[in-house]
Design an enzyme around this catalytic site. Sequence first.
Site, PDB file in Angstrom:
ATOM      1  NE  ARG A   1      37.063  64.113  68.252  1.00 40.30           N
ATOM      2  CZ  ARG A   1      38.075  64.643  68.910  1.00 40.30           C
ATOM      3  NH1 ARG A   1      38.696  65.617  68.379  1.00 40.30           N
ATOM      4  NH2 ARG A   1      38.399  64.092  70.066  1.00 40.30           N
TER       5      ARG A   1
ATOM      6  NE  ARG B   1      44.447  65.675  78.848  1.00 36.71           N
ATOM      7  CZ  ARG B   1      44.058  65.734  77.831  1.00 36.71           C
ATOM      8  NH1 ARG B   1      44.644  65.742  76.742  1.00 36.71           N
ATOM      9  NH2 ARG B   1      42.892  64.884  77.694  1.00 36.71           N
TER      10      ARG B   1
ATOM     11  NE  ARG C   1      40.123  67.202  78.269  1.00 40.50           N
ATOM     12  CZ  ARG C   1      40.627  66.881  76.907  1.00 40.50           C
ATOM     13  NH1 ARG C   1      41.675  67.424  76.373  1.00 40.50           N
ATOM     14  NH2 ARG C   1      40.004  66.005  76.216  1.00 40.50           N
TER      15      ARG C   1
ATOM     16  NE  ARG D   1      38.447  61.697  75.491  1.00 41.56           N
ATOM     17  CZ  ARG D   1      39.599  62.054  76.210  1.00 41.56           C
ATOM     18  NH1 ARG D   1      39.558  61.958  77.431  1.00 41.56           N
ATOM     19  NH2 ARG D   1      40.616  62.738  75.677  1.00 41.56           N
TER      20      ARG D   1
HETATM   21  P1  AP5 Z   1      47.710  65.902  74.825  1.00 39.94           P
HETATM   22  O1  AP5 Z   1      48.964  66.728  73.947  1.00 39.94           O
HETATM   23  O2  AP5 Z   1      46.972  66.381  75.613  1.00 39.94           O
HETATM   24  O3  AP5 Z   1      47.125  65.006  73.794  1.00 39.94           O
HETATM   25  P2  AP5 Z   1      45.641  65.238  72.696  1.00 39.94           P
HETATM   26  O4  AP5 Z   1      46.170  64.476  71.767  1.00 39.94           O
HETATM   27  O5  AP5 Z   1      45.740  66.612  72.417  1.00 39.94           O
HETATM   28  O6  AP5 Z   1      44.582  64.320  73.508  1.00 39.94           O
HETATM   29  P3  AP5 Z   1      43.263  64.905  73.826  1.00 39.94           P
HETATM   30  O7  AP5 Z   1      42.640  64.212  74.980  1.00 39.94           O
HETATM   31  O8  AP5 Z   1      43.297  66.602  74.070  1.00 39.94           O
HETATM   32  O9  AP5 Z   1      42.411  64.564  72.533  1.00 39.94           O
HETATM   33  P4  AP5 Z   1      41.017  64.355  72.262  1.00 39.94           P
HETATM   34  O10 AP5 Z   1      41.175  64.172  70.950  1.00 39.94           O
HETATM   35  O11 AP5 Z   1      40.543  63.228  72.943  1.00 39.94           O
HETATM   36  O12 AP5 Z   1      40.274  65.575  73.039  1.00 39.94           O
HETATM   37  P5  AP5 Z   1      39.762  66.969  72.286  1.00 39.94           P
HETATM   38  O13 AP5 Z   1      39.963  68.115  73.125  1.00 39.94           O
HETATM   39  O14 AP5 Z   1      40.211  67.274  70.716  1.00 39.94           O
HETATM   40  O15 AP5 Z   1      48.495  64.974  75.561  1.00 39.94           O
HETATM   41  C1  AP5 Z   1      48.181  64.019  76.604  1.00 39.94           C
HETATM   42  C2  AP5 Z   1      48.822  63.807  77.697  1.00 39.94           C
HETATM   43  O16 AP5 Z   1      49.982  63.206  77.598  1.00 39.94           O
HETATM   44  C3  AP5 Z   1      49.245  65.208  78.675  1.00 39.94           C
HETATM   45  O17 AP5 Z   1      49.331  65.155  79.942  1.00 39.94           O
HETATM   46  C4  AP5 Z   1      50.537  65.531  78.153  1.00 39.94           C
HETATM   47  O18 AP5 Z   1      51.299  66.337  78.872  1.00 39.94           O
HETATM   48  C5  AP5 Z   1      51.010  64.013  78.063  1.00 39.94           C
HETATM   49  N1  AP5 Z   1      52.045  63.991  76.794  1.00 39.94           N
HETATM   50  C6  AP5 Z   1      52.148  64.714  75.437  1.00 39.94           C
HETATM   51  N2  AP5 Z   1      53.062  64.061  74.878  1.00 39.94           N
HETATM   52  C7  AP5 Z   1      53.837  63.274  75.484  1.00 39.94           C
HETATM   53  C8  AP5 Z   1      54.802  62.570  75.411  1.00 39.94           C
HETATM   54  N3  AP5 Z   1      55.695  62.389  74.100  1.00 39.94           N
HETATM   55  N4  AP5 Z   1      55.456  61.784  76.423  1.00 39.94           N
HETATM   56  C9  AP5 Z   1      54.732  61.738  77.351  1.00 39.94           C
HETATM   57  N5  AP5 Z   1      53.827  62.276  77.699  1.00 39.94           N
HETATM   58  C10 AP5 Z   1      53.250  63.301  76.927  1.00 39.94           C
HETATM   59  O19 AP5 Z   1      38.352  66.664  72.352  1.00 39.94           O
HETATM   60  C11 AP5 Z   1      37.500  66.541  73.399  1.00 39.94           C
HETATM   61  C12 AP5 Z   1      35.900  66.271  72.893  1.00 39.94           C
HETATM   62  O20 AP5 Z   1      35.273  67.340  72.467  1.00 39.94           O
HETATM   63  C13 AP5 Z   1      35.756  65.199  72.277  1.00 39.94           C
HETATM   64  O21 AP5 Z   1      35.796  63.860  73.025  1.00 39.94           O
HETATM   65  C14 AP5 Z   1      34.442  65.425  71.694  1.00 39.94           C
HETATM   66  O22 AP5 Z   1      33.233  65.188  72.478  1.00 39.94           O
HETATM   67  C15 AP5 Z   1      34.600  66.763  71.369  1.00 39.94           C
HETATM   68  N6  AP5 Z   1      35.104  67.288  70.071  1.00 39.94           N
HETATM   69  C16 AP5 Z   1      36.394  67.980  69.701  1.00 39.94           C
HETATM   70  N7  AP5 Z   1      36.422  67.978  68.363  1.00 39.94           N
HETATM   71  C17 AP5 Z   1      35.457  67.372  67.883  1.00 39.94           C
HETATM   72  C18 AP5 Z   1      34.768  67.376  66.525  1.00 39.94           C
HETATM   73  N8  AP5 Z   1      35.627  67.580  65.525  1.00 39.94           N
HETATM   74  N9  AP5 Z   1      33.948  66.600  66.519  1.00 39.94           N
HETATM   75  C19 AP5 Z   1      32.899  66.285  67.314  1.00 39.94           C
HETATM   76  N10 AP5 Z   1      33.370  66.391  68.604  1.00 39.94           N
HETATM   77  C20 AP5 Z   1      34.423  66.762  68.955  1.00 39.94           C
HETATM   78 MG    MG Z   2      44.065  67.705  72.974  1.00 36.72          MG
END
Ligand code: AP5
Ligand code: MG
Length: 215
Positions: free
Chosen positions: A89, A128, A162, A173
Amino acid sequence: MLNVVLIGPPGVGKGTQAGILAKRFEMEHISTGDMLRAAVRSGSELGKRVEAVLAAGELVSDDLMVALIRERLEGDAADTGWLLDGFPRTVAQAEALKELLDELEQTIHAVVEMTVPDEVLVGRLTGRLTCRACGATTHRTRVEEGEQSPCPDCGQRELYQREDDTETTVRARLEVYRQSTDPVVEVLGRHYPLRKVSGDGTPQEVAERLNGVLG
Ligand code: AP5
Ligand code: MG
């Protein structure tokens, strides 16, 4: 065996598509967000350290994230293939990943950048619902009783919103993504095959597109 990085802004559908791909290719789905949320739920030292960072939509430190990923890539994932969702990231994480993979004699077969217009992302995330029991996600418009509904994947009544899915935090974000993660695509693209896929359309349509680029 396939090693894939899914990269794209919050809400683009990484988790949704990773679930589908991990089943199809029998590879390990490594979601750093899911790992961090599990740590927060367990009340571990790590969980206590990262809880406020997650709630604010900011990034956890690179050193910590790289250590977590090293542990996974040295484990069983090396035999099954893996799919990274949410890592790297930052440019520092991308560079550390390249070094780690060279050391472990592993590679990335495809870096897939997913894109969707920002307003679609905000609508997806603020609606979501995530399942505490199995980790699947759905949207308020697809379940009748909101949080009280059974999870469409596992049937348990464990849906919740969430903490970082409020509109203000979603916008924060997205800004963090533009600043820190956008440049990662170019860095990874210098070393590994890069594919771009639209994440717009139904999950099934997007899954077809991904199948097309991953073979
Ligand atoms: P979904 O599939 O859940 O989307 P996503 O891309 O996984 O979104 P995230 O919010 O999980 O991504 P993120 O990167 O912010 O969070 P993460 O958990 O990695 O889909 C979203 C919604 O849309 C759902 O309701 C789904 O049903 C719907 N949907 C999906 N596809 C669809 C379609 N085609 N049509 C209609 N609806 C659809 O990270 C969270 C936090 O963790 C970060 O903010 C950070 O604080 C920390 N973190 C995680 N990884 C790191 C890292 N590498 N370094 C530092 N901090 C980190
Ligand atoms: Mg995700």
